[in-house]
Design an enzyme around this catalytic site. Structure first.
Site, mmCIF file in Angstrom:
data_model
loop_
_atom_site.group_PDB
_atom_site.id
_atom_site.type_symbol
_atom_site.label_atom_id
_atom_site.label_comp_id
_atom_site.label_asym_id
_atom_site.label_seq_id
_atom_site.Cartn_x
_atom_site.Cartn_y
_atom_site.Cartn_z
ATOM 1 N N HIS A 103 55.419 8.442 47.291
ATOM 2 C CA HIS A 103 54.650 9.537 47.900
ATOM 3 C C HIS A 103 55.354 10.194 49.082
ATOM 4 O O HIS A 103 55.214 11.395 49.286
ATOM 5 C CB HIS A 103 53.287 9.020 48.381
ATOM 6 C CG HIS A 103 52.354 8.678 47.263
ATOM 7 N ND1 HIS A 103 51.001 8.475 47.450
ATOM 8 C CD2 HIS A 103 52.578 8.487 45.931
ATOM 9 C CE1 HIS A 103 50.425 8.187 46.286
ATOM 10 N NE2 HIS A 103 51.367 8.179 45.357
ATOM 11 N N CYS B 62 63.921 -5.191 63.164
ATOM 12 C CA CYS B 62 63.824 -5.660 64.550
ATOM 13 C C CYS B 62 62.722 -6.721 64.575
ATOM 14 O O CYS B 62 62.452 -7.346 63.554
ATOM 15 C CB CYS B 62 63.582 -4.509 65.523
ATOM 16 S SG CYS B 62 62.067 -3.571 65.281
ATOM 17 N N THR C 151 59.422 -6.320 65.052
ATOM 18 C CA THR C 151 58.226 -5.856 64.337
ATOM 19 C C THR C 151 58.487 -4.723 63.345
ATOM 20 O O THR C 151 57.633 -4.418 62.518
ATOM 21 C CB THR C 151 57.204 -5.301 65.346
ATOM 22 O OG1 THR C 151 57.827 -4.198 66.044
ATOM 23 C CG2 THR C 151 56.771 -6.354 66.349
ATOM 24 N N HIS D 54 53.243 15.739 46.252
ATOM 25 C CA HIS D 54 53.853 15.086 47.418
ATOM 26 C C HIS D 54 54.985 15.935 47.997
ATOM 27 O O HIS D 54 55.227 15.938 49.198
ATOM 28 C CB HIS D 54 54.365 13.700 47.046
ATOM 29 C CG HIS D 54 53.311 12.835 46.424
ATOM 30 N ND1 HIS D 54 52.160 12.480 47.086
ATOM 31 C CD2 HIS D 54 53.218 12.297 45.175
ATOM 32 C CE1 HIS D 54 51.404 11.742 46.288
ATOM 33 N NE2 HIS D 54 52.017 11.623 45.121
ATOM 34 N N ASP E 68 68.536 -5.382 65.329
ATOM 35 C CA ASP E 68 68.820 -5.879 66.678
ATOM 36 C C ASP E 68 68.863 -7.408 66.606
ATOM 37 O O ASP E 68 68.809 -7.987 65.514
ATOM 38 C CB ASP E 68 67.816 -5.331 67.709
ATOM 39 C CG ASP E 68 66.412 -5.908 67.545
ATOM 40 O OD1 ASP E 68 66.176 -6.678 66.586
ATOM 41 O OD2 ASP E 68 65.540 -5.574 68.375
HETATM 42 C C1 RB5 Z 1 63.042 -7.314 70.895
HETATM 43 O O1 RB5 Z 1 62.537 -8.317 71.702
HETATM 44 C C2 RB5 Z 1 61.889 -6.511 70.294
HETATM 45 O O2 RB5 Z 1 61.208 -5.825 71.285
HETATM 46 C C3 RB5 Z 1 62.408 -5.570 69.244
HETATM 47 O O3 RB5 Z 1 63.089 -6.302 68.280
HETATM 48 C C4 RB5 Z 1 61.390 -4.769 68.446
HETATM 49 O O4 RB5 Z 1 60.377 -5.582 67.940
HETATM 50 C C5 RB5 Z 1 60.901 -3.539 69.042
HETATM 51 O O5 RB5 Z 1 60.154 -2.781 68.420
#
Ligand code: RB5
Length: 152
Positions: free
Chosen positions: A103, A70, A72, A138, A12
């Site tokens: 695994h 993204c 996180t 596994h 994203d």
């Molecule tokens: C975008 O602001 C953020 O929410 C997205 O990139 C992501 O981290 C969601 O899990």
């Protein structure tokens, strides 16, 4: 000869910059077909659209692998793991990526550009692309996961 694997990347807006760098990095390795599934800029988009697109591509063939980025990594993993045949792992270290392959037979790596720097991201991708599933005990555990996917 080593079989050539195809790797798709998608992100994203919060992962766009890291995706561009990782696309270039994996291309220069020379042993993978690299597919860029977007997004193409830092304009805001919705991460589920890209996770769904990449998951559908990876699930087509066993030799397909994916990298989702993204902010996180968490949102991408939540969405991708709803797709049949996808085993997506959020990794913050090369060790986690190694074990996700050995695994869990993970076929999608999820990274967070806001929490993982470029150098570490490259090391994580390297570990993910160059380790293989160990099978054995596994495989028996994964068989239970595959069984769940067939449940209504
Ligand atoms: C975008 O602001 C953020 O929410 C997205 O990139 C992501 O981290 C969601 O899990």
């Amino acid at each position: 000869m080593k079989p050539i694997k195809a790797v798709a990347l998608a992100a994203d807006h919060a992962g766009f910059g890291q995706k561009a760098k990782l696309v270039a990095y994996i291309q220069q390795l020379g042993s993978f077909e690299v597919v860029d599934l977007g997004t193409d800029s830092e304009s805001a988009v919705d991460y589920p659209d890209f996770a769904i697109k990449l998951a559908a591509w990876v699930a087509q063939k066993p030799e397909h692998m994916g990298v989702l980025i993204c902010g996180t990594g968490n949102g991408m993993a939540m969405v991708a793991n709803k797709h049949k045949g996808i085993r997506a792992a959020v990794c913050r270290s090369a060790y986690e990526a190694t074990l996700a392959r050995q695994h869990n037979n993970a076929n999608v790596l999820c990274l967070g550009q806001r929490v993982t720097g470029e150098g570490l991201a490259v090391a994580i991708v390297d570990a993910f692309l160059h380790n293989v599933f160990e099978g054995g005990r596994h495989q028996l555990r994964l068989a239970k996961v595959y069984k769940m996917e067939d449940c209504p």
